[in-house]
Motif scaffolding. Structure first.
Motif, PDB file in Angstrom:
ATOM      1  N   MET A 170       1.279  -0.082  15.147  1.00 18.98           N
ATOM      2  CA  MET A 170       1.289   0.473  13.796  1.00 18.98           C
ATOM      3  C   MET A 170       0.706   1.887  13.779  1.00 18.98           C
ATOM      4  SD  MET A 170       0.624  -2.751  11.208  1.00 18.98           S
ATOM      5  CE  MET A 170      -0.999  -3.196  11.775  1.00 18.98           C
ATOM      6  N   ALA A 171      -0.281   2.140  14.634  1.00 22.74           N
ATOM      7  CA  ALA A 171      -0.796   3.508  14.753  1.00 22.74           C
ATOM      8  C   ALA A 171       0.300   4.444  15.263  1.00 22.74           C
ATOM      9  CB  ALA A 171      -2.002   3.532  15.687  1.00 22.74           C
ATOM     10  N   ASP A 172       1.067   3.983  16.238  1.00 21.71           N
ATOM     11  CA  ASP A 172       2.171   4.803  16.765  1.00 21.71           C
ATOM     12  C   ASP A 172       3.214   5.073  15.676  1.00 21.71           C
ATOM     13  OD1 ASP A 172       0.924   4.766  19.227  1.00 21.71           O
ATOM     14  OD2 ASP A 172       2.162   3.137  20.032  1.00 21.71           O
ATOM     15  N   GLN A 173       3.445   4.094  14.799  1.00 25.48           N
ATOM     16  CA  GLN A 173       4.396   4.319  13.712  1.00 25.48           C
ATOM     17  C   GLN A 173       3.976   5.491  12.830  1.00 25.48           C
ATOM     18  OE1 GLN A 173       4.168   0.359  12.045  1.00 25.48           O
ATOM     19  NE2 GLN A 173       6.177  -0.211  12.847  1.00 25.48           N
ATOM     20  N   GLU A 174       2.665   5.661  12.663  1.00 25.37           N
ATOM     21  CA  GLU A 174       2.178   6.756  11.822  1.00 25.37           C
ATOM     22  C   GLU A 174       2.499   8.127  12.411  1.00 25.37           C
ATOM     23  OE1 GLU A 174       1.352   6.050   8.951  1.00 25.37           O
ATOM     24  OE2 GLU A 174       1.102   3.903   9.234  1.00 25.37           O
ATOM     25  N   ILE A 175       2.649   8.197  13.726  1.00 32.50           N
ATOM     26  CA  ILE A 175       3.054   9.465  14.352  1.00 32.50           C
ATOM     27  C   ILE A 175       4.434   9.863  13.836  1.00 32.50           C
ATOM     28  CG2 ILE A 175       3.564  10.629  16.528  1.00 32.50           C
ATOM     29  CD1 ILE A 175       1.629   8.622  17.889  1.00 32.50           C
ATOM     30  N   GLY A 176       5.339   8.891  13.801  1.00 32.38           N
ATOM     31  CA  GLY A 176       6.678   9.180  13.300  1.00 32.38           C
ATOM     32  C   GLY A 176       6.681   9.522  11.823  1.00 32.38           C
ATOM     33  N   HIS A 177       5.879   8.790  11.044  1.00 38.04           N
ATOM     34  CA  HIS A 177       5.813   9.068   9.603  1.00 38.04           C
ATOM     35  C   HIS A 177       5.290  10.481   9.351  1.00 38.04           C
ATOM     36  CE1 HIS A 177       5.283   4.437   8.830  1.00 38.04           C
ATOM     37  NE2 HIS A 177       6.441   4.751   9.394  1.00 38.04           N
ATOM     38  N   ALA A 178       4.213  10.837  10.053  1.00 34.81           N
ATOM     39  CA  ALA A 178       3.636  12.175   9.886  1.00 34.81           C
ATOM     40  C   ALA A 178       4.619  13.253  10.325  1.00 34.81           C
ATOM     41  CB  ALA A 178       2.331  12.286  10.675  1.00 34.81           C
ATOM     42  N   SER A 179       5.368  12.983  11.370  1.00 32.30           N
ATOM     43  CA  SER A 179       6.332  13.978  11.870  1.00 32.30           C
ATOM     44  C   SER A 179       7.420  14.247  10.838  1.00 32.30           C
ATOM     45  CB  SER A 179       6.955  13.490  13.183  1.00 32.30           C
ATOM     46  OG  SER A 179       5.975  13.315  14.183  1.00 32.30           O
ATOM     47  N   VAL A 180       7.950  13.193  10.250  1.00 36.10           N
ATOM     48  CA  VAL A 180       9.015  13.347   9.252  1.00 36.10           C
ATOM     49  C   VAL A 180       8.526  14.176   8.069  1.00 36.10           C
ATOM     50  CG1 VAL A 180      10.347  12.094   7.512  1.00 36.10           C
ATOM     51  CG2 VAL A 180      10.341  11.296   9.869  1.00 36.10           C
ATOM     52  N   VAL A 220       3.331   6.234  -3.109  1.00 39.67           N
ATOM     53  CA  VAL A 220       4.685   6.741  -2.864  1.00 39.67           C
ATOM     54  C   VAL A 220       5.676   6.112  -3.826  1.00 39.67           C
ATOM     55  CG1 VAL A 220       6.580   6.832  -1.200  1.00 39.67           C
ATOM     56  CG2 VAL A 220       4.250   7.361  -0.467  1.00 39.67           C
ATOM     57  N   TYR A 221       5.557   4.813  -4.081  1.00 38.90           N
ATOM     58  CA  TYR A 221       6.467   4.179  -5.037  1.00 38.90           C
ATOM     59  C   TYR A 221       6.386   4.867  -6.401  1.00 38.90           C
ATOM     60  CZ  TYR A 221       6.779   0.211  -1.780  1.00 38.90           C
ATOM     61  OH  TYR A 221       6.984  -0.593  -0.687  1.00 38.90           O
ATOM     62  N   GLY A 222       5.198   5.362  -6.741  1.00 42.39           N
ATOM     63  CA  GLY A 222       5.032   5.992  -8.038  1.00 42.39           C
ATOM     64  C   GLY A 222       5.797   7.291  -8.187  1.00 42.39           C
ATOM     65  N   PHE A 223       5.866   8.103  -7.099  1.00 44.48           N
ATOM     66  CA  PHE A 223       6.530   9.406  -7.245  1.00 44.48           C
ATOM     67  C   PHE A 223       7.935   9.461  -6.661  1.00 44.48           C
ATOM     68  CE2 PHE A 223       4.156  10.402  -3.161  1.00 44.48           C
ATOM     69  CZ  PHE A 223       5.245  10.740  -2.371  1.00 44.48           C
ATOM     70  N   LEU A 224       8.306   8.498  -5.836  1.00 46.06           N
ATOM     71  CA  LEU A 224       9.580   8.569  -5.119  1.00 46.06           C
ATOM     72  C   LEU A 224      10.781   8.795  -6.039  1.00 46.06           C
ATOM     73  CD1 LEU A 224      10.386   8.398  -2.102  1.00 46.06           C
ATOM     74  CD2 LEU A 224      10.949   6.004  -2.495  1.00 46.06           C
ATOM     75  N   PRO A 225      10.907   8.069  -7.155  1.00 47.40           N
ATOM     76  CA  PRO A 225      12.089   8.276  -8.012  1.00 47.40           C
ATOM     77  C   PRO A 225      12.062   9.583  -8.796  1.00 47.40           C
ATOM     78  CG  PRO A 225      10.638   6.661  -9.002  1.00 47.40           C
ATOM     79  CD  PRO A 225      10.080   6.950  -7.643  1.00 47.40           C
ATOM     80  N   HIS A 226      10.943  10.319  -8.746  1.00 49.85           N
ATOM     81  CA  HIS A 226      10.819  11.560  -9.512  1.00 49.85           C
ATOM     82  C   HIS A 226      11.026  12.812  -8.659  1.00 49.85           C
ATOM     83  CE1 HIS A 226       9.378   9.404 -13.056  1.00 49.85           C
ATOM     84  NE2 HIS A 226       8.567   8.728 -12.271  1.00 49.85           N
ATOM     85  N   LEU A 227      11.199  12.663  -7.355  1.00 52.42           N
ATOM     86  CA  LEU A 227      11.342  13.836  -6.497  1.00 52.42           C
ATOM     87  C   LEU A 227      12.612  14.609  -6.836  1.00 52.42           C
ATOM     88  CD1 LEU A 227      10.314  12.391  -2.998  1.00 52.42           C
ATOM     89  CD2 LEU A 227       8.964  13.895  -4.482  1.00 52.42           C
ATOM     90  N   ASN A 228      12.514  15.927  -6.846  1.00 51.29           N
ATOM     91  CA  ASN A 228      13.701  16.764  -7.032  1.00 51.29           C
ATOM     92  C   ASN A 228      14.633  16.673  -5.843  1.00 51.29           C
ATOM     93  OD1 ASN A 228      11.374  18.543  -8.618  1.00 51.29           O
ATOM     94  ND2 ASN A 228      13.336  18.467  -9.662  1.00 51.29           N
ATOM     95  N   SER A 229      14.064  16.481  -4.657  1.00 51.22           N
ATOM     96  CA  SER A 229      14.868  16.404  -3.438  1.00 51.22           C
ATOM     97  C   SER A 229      15.216  14.957  -3.126  1.00 51.22           C
ATOM     98  CB  SER A 229      14.107  17.027  -2.265  1.00 51.22           C
ATOM     99  OG  SER A 229      14.810  16.812  -1.056  1.00 51.22           O
ATOM    100  N   GLY A 230      16.449  14.560  -3.442  1.00 48.75           N
ATOM    101  CA  GLY A 230      16.909  13.227  -3.073  1.00 48.75           C
ATOM    102  C   GLY A 230      16.929  13.005  -1.574  1.00 48.75           C
ATOM    103  N   ILE A 240       8.052   4.423   4.056  1.00 44.99           N
ATOM    104  CA  ILE A 240       7.190   3.630   3.185  1.00 44.99           C
ATOM    105  C   ILE A 240       7.549   2.148   3.243  1.00 44.99           C
ATOM    106  CG2 ILE A 240       8.436   3.641   0.966  1.00 44.99           C
ATOM    107  CD1 ILE A 240       4.711   4.429   1.665  1.00 44.99           C
ATOM    108  N   THR A 241       8.768   1.823   3.608  1.00 42.72           N
ATOM    109  CA  THR A 241       9.093   0.411   3.786  1.00 42.72           C
ATOM    110  C   THR A 241       8.336  -0.179   4.975  1.00 42.72           C
ATOM    111  OG1 THR A 241      11.052   1.112   5.044  1.00 42.72           O
ATOM    112  CG2 THR A 241      11.384   0.527   2.735  1.00 42.72           C
TER     113      THR A 241
END
Length: 470
Positions: A170-180, A220-230, A240-241
């Protein structure tokens, strides 16, 4: 490269009169080799193990408070829904020309334009920067626990070597999340910081992480539907899943039922930043600053303690406000559920645990104490807790599609204390709305909000906490 068998299916024979069928037989007939694509994998973001952990003890920050420009008003006035939304006739028929076969009219970003995976507004930038702060602390926290606590300490709670490998993964997964996220933000994306965790043993560590991953996920669930960038939202959604699965795993590590709620709430960005900032000690010079508010801490004096056999029978068993992380200090060993021999009371790490004594229940008195505003928190103590509320009047329970208000009782502005009654409310029949790892805010009004516009409550929030309802 290993060959791959491609089956040829034999005929299926059936004797109708005897209602008998001959099973399908698969025979390998040829071999296919996968050719390399010669496309290099992109490099993940540069990262390292944080070498310092503890509270900030450096010089006072030269810049304090949230990032700000001209503020147009103290709150956003309510307005009617966008034109056309309520006019659509939801009758199952098609009401527009199809842009291509098997595709209905409508949708956002469906006109064939090339997607650009970057932030498109201040709202986008500040939201994704907040998400990146969360990815960085999770990367560090997961590594920190493995480095800090011994195998024997993990084993005592039923978290074995294979479970610890999952924690490392799970720590390794955060590397990918941070990179994106960093790639979508660009060169000024927030960098790794140093952190201060309110824990002293494995059980407290697991509880802090299951709360951290819940408010990061909900943020993230709170702001995800409000982002200007789809396009940016679609990339963040795939991270986030996984975060949601991590939160479930930490609940399992803590001996709690993995997902008691039917719906996971979204919270405003200022709530997520409020809950996160106190655990960041310092950040690199010239670090990207955030616009979000830091609310005062809400201390839940009888916060349910999942480490206990009777988790509802508690008083002052947390390591502080905001996260209200459980504390095991002073609890007799025979009252810790990890030591229970009765399986209905046990809480060792497991895929699922059904505990016969609930952590909370409708009608429970919940006692509060809240901090005054003006406290320095966050990176380099450079953010300041603020609120517009002089006297809170309600407890807002945010969980499962609902914000439910209960009146505060015996309010003392001088002592900054009050209590309320846990509400008996259901999202659906059979689904208690107050359940799982959720959120409580003290407010000065019972403003009507829904999941899509819950941030409208911010000007009325006095203090904020995570509540361990189940």
């Amino acid at each position: 490269m290993a060959p791959v068998s491609v089956p040829r299916f034999a005929a299926v024979l059936a004797v109708i009169g005897n209602v008998r069928a001959v099973p399908i037989v698969s025979e390998p007939t040829t071999t296919v080799f996968s050719e390399p694509t010669n496309l290099p994998s992109p490099y993940a973001i540069s990262h390292s193990n944080v070498t310092f952990h503890g509270p900030y003890d450096g010089p006072p920050a030269t810049t304090t408070g949230a990032l700000s420009t001209v503020v147009l008003g103290p709150s956003i006035a309510p307005a009617p829904p966008p034109p056309g939304i309520v006019a659509y006739e939801a009758d199952g028929e098609l009401h527009g020309d199809q842009p291509m076969p098997y595709t209905p009219s409508g949708g956002i970003g469906t006109n064939g334009s090339e997607p650009v995976y970057k932030v498109a507004s201040d709202f986008d930038y500040q939201s994704l920067a907040l998400a990146l702060y969360h990815e960085w602390i999770e990367l560090d926290a997961f590594h920190w626990g493995l480095a800090t606590f011994s195998d024997e300490e993990f084993d005592a709670y039923g978290i074995n070597a294979e479970d610890r490998h999952l924690l490392q993964h799970m720590a390794d997964q955060e590397i990918g999340h941070a990179s994106v996220i960093a790639n979508m933000l660009g060169p000024n994306a927030p960098k790794q910081c140093t952190y201060n965790y309110p824990v002293s043993n494995v059980r407290e560590y697991i509880d802090f992480n299951q709360k951290l991953t819940r408010w990061a996920e909900a943020g993230v669930y709170g702001f995800l539907p409000h982002l200007n960038s789809g396009p940016a939202a679609s990339m963040l959604l795939q991270s986030i899943t996984v975060e949601a699965r991590q939160q479930l795993i930490f609940r399992q590590f803590g001996g709690q039922f993995p997902m008691p709620e039917w719906h996971t709430p979204g919270i405003p960005q200022s709530w997520a930043w409020t809950l996160l900032a106190p655990y960041i000690s310092s950040c690199p010079y010239n670090q990207t600053r955030l616009v979000w508010q830091n609310f005062p801490a809400l201390h839940i004096l009888n916060q349910p303690n999942p480490a206990r056999i009777n988790g509802a029978d508690v008083w002052n068993e947390t390591t502080g406000g905001w996260a209200n992380t459980l504390s095991t200090a002073g609890i007799p060993p025979d009252e810790l559920c990890v030591n229970a021999t009765d399986k209905t009371l046990d809480c060792r790490a497991a895929v699922s645990n059904n505990r016969s004594i609930p952590l909370s229940y409708p009608g429970r008195e919940v006692f509060f104490r809240w901090d005054a505003p003006g406290q320095l928190v966050g990176p380099n103590n450079s953010y300041v807790t603020t609120t517009n509320v002089a006297e809170p009047r309600f407890a807002a329970w945010l969980s499962q599609l609902n914000v439910t208000y209960t009146p505060l009782l015996n309010v003392s502005v001088e002592d900054q204390t009050a209590y309320t009654i846990q509400p008996n409310v259901s999202t659906w029949k059979g689904d208690p709305a107050v359940n799982g790892t959720m959120f409580i805010a003290l407010t000065d009004t019972d403003l009507f909000v829904t999941p899509y516009n819950v941030s409208m409550i911010n000007p009325h929030v006095a203090a904020l906490a995570v509540y361990q309802a189940g």
